[in-house]
Design an enzyme around this catalytic site. Structure first.
Site, PDB file in Angstrom:
ATOM      1  N   ASP A  80       0.850  -1.188   0.000  1.00 40.50           N
ATOM      2  CA  ASP A  80       0.000   0.000   0.000  1.00 40.50           C
ATOM      3  C   ASP A  80       0.893   1.248   0.000  1.00 40.50           C
ATOM      4  OD1 ASP A  80      -2.528   1.223   0.290  1.00 40.50           O
ATOM      5  OD2 ASP A  80      -2.312   1.333   2.469  1.00 40.50           O
ATOM      6  N   HIS A  81       0.614   2.187  -0.891  1.00 43.95           N
ATOM      7  CA  HIS A  81       1.366   3.448  -0.946  1.00 43.95           C
ATOM      8  C   HIS A  81       2.873   3.263  -1.065  1.00 43.95           C
ATOM      9  CE1 HIS A  81      -2.103   6.028  -0.204  1.00 43.95           C
ATOM     10  NE2 HIS A  81      -2.490   5.140   0.704  1.00 43.95           N
ATOM     11  N   ASP A 102       2.149   5.095  -5.237  1.00 45.68           N
ATOM     12  CA  ASP A 102       1.571   6.382  -4.850  1.00 45.68           C
ATOM     13  C   ASP A 102       2.470   7.504  -5.364  1.00 45.68           C
ATOM     14  OD1 ASP A 102       0.772   8.701  -3.639  1.00 45.68           O
ATOM     15  OD2 ASP A 102       0.740   7.904  -1.597  1.00 45.68           O
ATOM     16  N   GLU A 132      -2.420   5.897  -8.821  1.00 47.40           N
ATOM     17  CA  GLU A 132      -3.212   6.883  -8.067  1.00 47.40           C
ATOM     18  C   GLU A 132      -3.112   8.250  -8.735  1.00 47.40           C
ATOM     19  OE1 GLU A 132      -2.619   6.839  -3.822  1.00 47.40           O
ATOM     20  OE2 GLU A 132      -3.030   8.987  -3.641  1.00 47.40           O
ATOM     21  N   HIS A 181      -7.236   9.460   4.900  1.00 47.68           N
ATOM     22  CA  HIS A 181      -6.709   8.437   5.800  1.00 47.68           C
ATOM     23  C   HIS A 181      -6.890   8.903   7.233  1.00 47.68           C
ATOM     24  CE1 HIS A 181      -4.190   7.609   2.114  1.00 47.68           C
ATOM     25  NE2 HIS A 181      -4.782   6.455   2.337  1.00 47.68           N
ATOM     26  N   GLY A 182      -7.451   8.040   8.054  1.00 51.66           N
ATOM     27  CA  GLY A 182      -7.764   8.427   9.424  1.00 51.66           C
ATOM     28  C   GLY A 182      -9.266   8.584   9.538  1.00 51.66           C
ATOM     29  N   GLY A 213     -11.165   4.310   3.810  1.00 50.95           N
ATOM     30  CA  GLY A 213     -12.528   3.791   3.981  1.00 50.95           C
ATOM     31  C   GLY A 213     -13.083   3.928   5.397  1.00 50.95           C
ATOM     32  N   ASN A 233     -10.065   0.349   1.072  1.00 55.39           N
ATOM     33  CA  ASN A 233      -8.999   0.159   2.060  1.00 55.39           C
ATOM     34  C   ASN A 233      -9.451   0.601   3.447  1.00 55.39           C
ATOM     35  OD1 ASN A 233      -7.598  -0.393  -0.251  1.00 55.39           O
ATOM     36  ND2 ASN A 233      -6.003   1.143   0.067  1.00 55.39           N
ATOM     37  N   ASN A 235      -7.987   0.798   7.453  1.00 60.41           N
ATOM     38  CA  ASN A 235      -6.869   0.630   8.386  1.00 60.41           C
ATOM     39  C   ASN A 235      -7.226   1.195   9.766  1.00 60.41           C
ATOM     40  OD1 ASN A 235      -4.389   0.027   9.405  1.00 60.41           O
ATOM     41  ND2 ASN A 235      -3.193   1.177   7.932  1.00 60.41           N
TER      42      ASN A 235
HETATM   43  P1  13P Z   1      -8.197   4.450   6.706  1.00 58.45           P
HETATM   44  O1  13P Z   1      -7.115   4.335   7.727  1.00 58.45           O
HETATM   45  O2  13P Z   1      -8.859   5.769   6.728  1.00 58.45           O
HETATM   46  O3  13P Z   1      -9.150   3.317   6.770  1.00 58.45           O
HETATM   47  O4  13P Z   1      -7.479   4.346   5.288  1.00 58.45           O
HETATM   48  C1  13P Z   1      -6.764   3.197   4.955  1.00 58.45           C
HETATM   49  C2  13P Z   1      -6.134   3.306   3.633  1.00 58.45           C
HETATM   50  O5  13P Z   1      -6.640   3.943   2.743  1.00 58.45           O
HETATM   51  C3  13P Z   1      -4.873   2.600   3.400  1.00 58.45           C
HETATM   52  O6  13P Z   1      -4.353   2.871   2.150  1.00 58.45           O
END
Ligand code: 13P
Length: 291
Positions: A80-81, A102, A132, A181-182, A213, A233, A235
Site C-alpha cells: 500500500d502506498h 503512490d 493513483e 486516511h484516518g 474507507g 482500504n 486501516n
Molecule cells: P483508513 O485508515 O482511513 O481506513 O485508510 C486506509 C487506507 O486507505 C490505506 O491505504
C-alpha cells in the site's frame, strides 16, 4: 485459486468490492482472516511501507503462502502506498500479489513516467498494479478533532485520470473523491463526492479503489460501489479496535496486582475486535460468499 485480476473483474461486473485490510503484525492478520473465513470472502492484506518494514516483506509473503493454504481462501497481499521504484521492486521480488504506486506527490508527468517504469518491471509477472491520481489526505494514526477539509485541488481531476490511465497502463486506479486516511473524531467522515466519482466512472473503465474507507457512512460506501469502486482500504477502524481493546484488556493493573503477562491470553480479545470490524466491512462491501 483464482487470480486477483479475476476477482477485480468479477467485483466490477457484479458490483461489490474487495476489502483491503492493513496489518502490522500477525495478531491483526488472524482477526482479518477469521472474518474472511466465516464470511467466505476474498480478502487483500495490505501493508504500507512502514507496516511492511516492521513485518518484513518476505515474512509477509511467507505468512500469506502458509495462510492461503491453511484457510483455503483467496488471500492476496498488496504493498500500500509504495513511494519509490526501489521499494515497489523489492515487494514484487518478494512475491507480493499487488503493488500500489503512490505518485501523488509527483507531477502528473512524473507519476506517469514512474508508473510506466513499474508496469514494465512487472511485465508478465501477473502482479496487479494500482496507480493513483489526486491526493488523499493523510495521517492514519490520528483521529481528527477538527473537521478534515478536503481541498478541491486534491480531488482526482477527470482529465488527469484519463491521461494517466491511457499512458501508464495500470490495472486499477485509486481516486481521491473526498475520503482521507484516518477518521473524524465523531467516527463518521461524510465527505464522499459522488458527483466526482460519477464523472470519473463515466470516462474510466478500470476498477476504481477507495482509500480512507474508515468512518465512511454506509450509504456512501454502497453508492460508491455502484459507481465503480471495486476495492476499499480500511486501516484506522481495525487499528482502533485492536489498540483500544488491548488497552482495556491490559488495563492499568500492575504486575504485582496480578496483571496478565501472557500474550496468548491477552491478545485474543483484540483479535476478536479486529475480526468484528472486518466482518462488518465485508458484509457492507458485498464480498461475502464470493471466495
Ligand atoms: P483508513 O485508515 O482511513 O481506513 O485508510 C486506509 C487506507 O486507505 C490505506 O491505504
Amino acid at each position: 485459486m483464482k487470480t486477483l485480476k479475476y476477482y477485480f473483474g468479477r467485483a466490477k461486473k457484479e458490483k461489490w468490492a474487495i476489502g483491503q485490510f492493513n496489518f502490522s503484525d500477525w495478531s491483526q492478520v488472524r482477526g482479518i482472516l477469521e472474518a474472511a473465513k466465516v464470511l467466505k470472502s476474498p480478502v487483500i492484506l495490505g501493508t504500507s511501507e512502514g507496516e511492511s518494514k516492521f513485518v518484513g516483506l518476505q515474512e509477509a509473503v511467507a505468512m500469506r503462502n502458509v495462510l492461503r493454504k491453511k484457510y483455503n481462501l483467496p488471500i492476496f497481499l498488496n504493498l500500500d502506498h509504495g513511494k519509490s521504484f526501489e521499494y515497489v521492486k523489492e515487494a514484487i521480488d518478494a512475491g507480493y500479489d499487488m503493488v500500489h504506486f503512490d505518485g501523488s506527490k509527483l507531477s502528473l508527468e512524473e507519476n506517469i513516467k514512474m508508473s510506466k517504469k513499474i508496469k514494465n518491471l512487472i511485465g508478465w509477472k501477473g502482479v496487479v498494479m494500482e496507480g493513483e491520481v489526486g491526493r488523499i489526505g493523510t495521517d492514519a494514526s490520528k483521529m481528527y478533532t477538527e473537521k478534515f477539509e478536503i481541498k478541491e485541488e486534491d480531488l482526482t481531476q477527470v482529465k488527469d485520470a484519463e491521461l494517466y490511465v491511457k499512458q501508464a497502463g495500470v490495472d486499477v486506479l485509486a481516486v481521491s473523491v473526498g475520503t482521507f486516511h484516518g477518521m473524524d473524531v465523531t467516527g463518521v467522515s461524510p465527505n464522499l463526492r459522488m458527483d466526482r466519482l460519477r464523472e470519473i466512472k463515466s470516462k474510466i473503465e478500470l476498477p476504481l479503489v477507495l482509500h480512507g474507507g474508515s468512518g465512511t457512512p454506509e450509504n456512501d460506501i454502497k453508492e460508491a460501489i455502484k459507481l465503480g469502486i471495486c476495492k476499499i482500504n480500511i486501516n484506522t477502524e481495525t487499528r482502533l479496535a485492536f489498540s483500544n481493546t488491548l488497552r482495556k484488556t491490559l488495563g492499568v493493573i500492575s504486575l504485582s496486582a496480578g496483571g496478565e503477562i501472557v500474550p496468548y491470553k491477552y491478545l485474543p480479545e483484540a483479535i476478536h475486535a479486529v475480526q468484528a470490524v472486518v466482518e462488518k466491512n465485508i458484509k457492507l462491501f458485498g464480498s461475502e460468499g464470493k471466495a
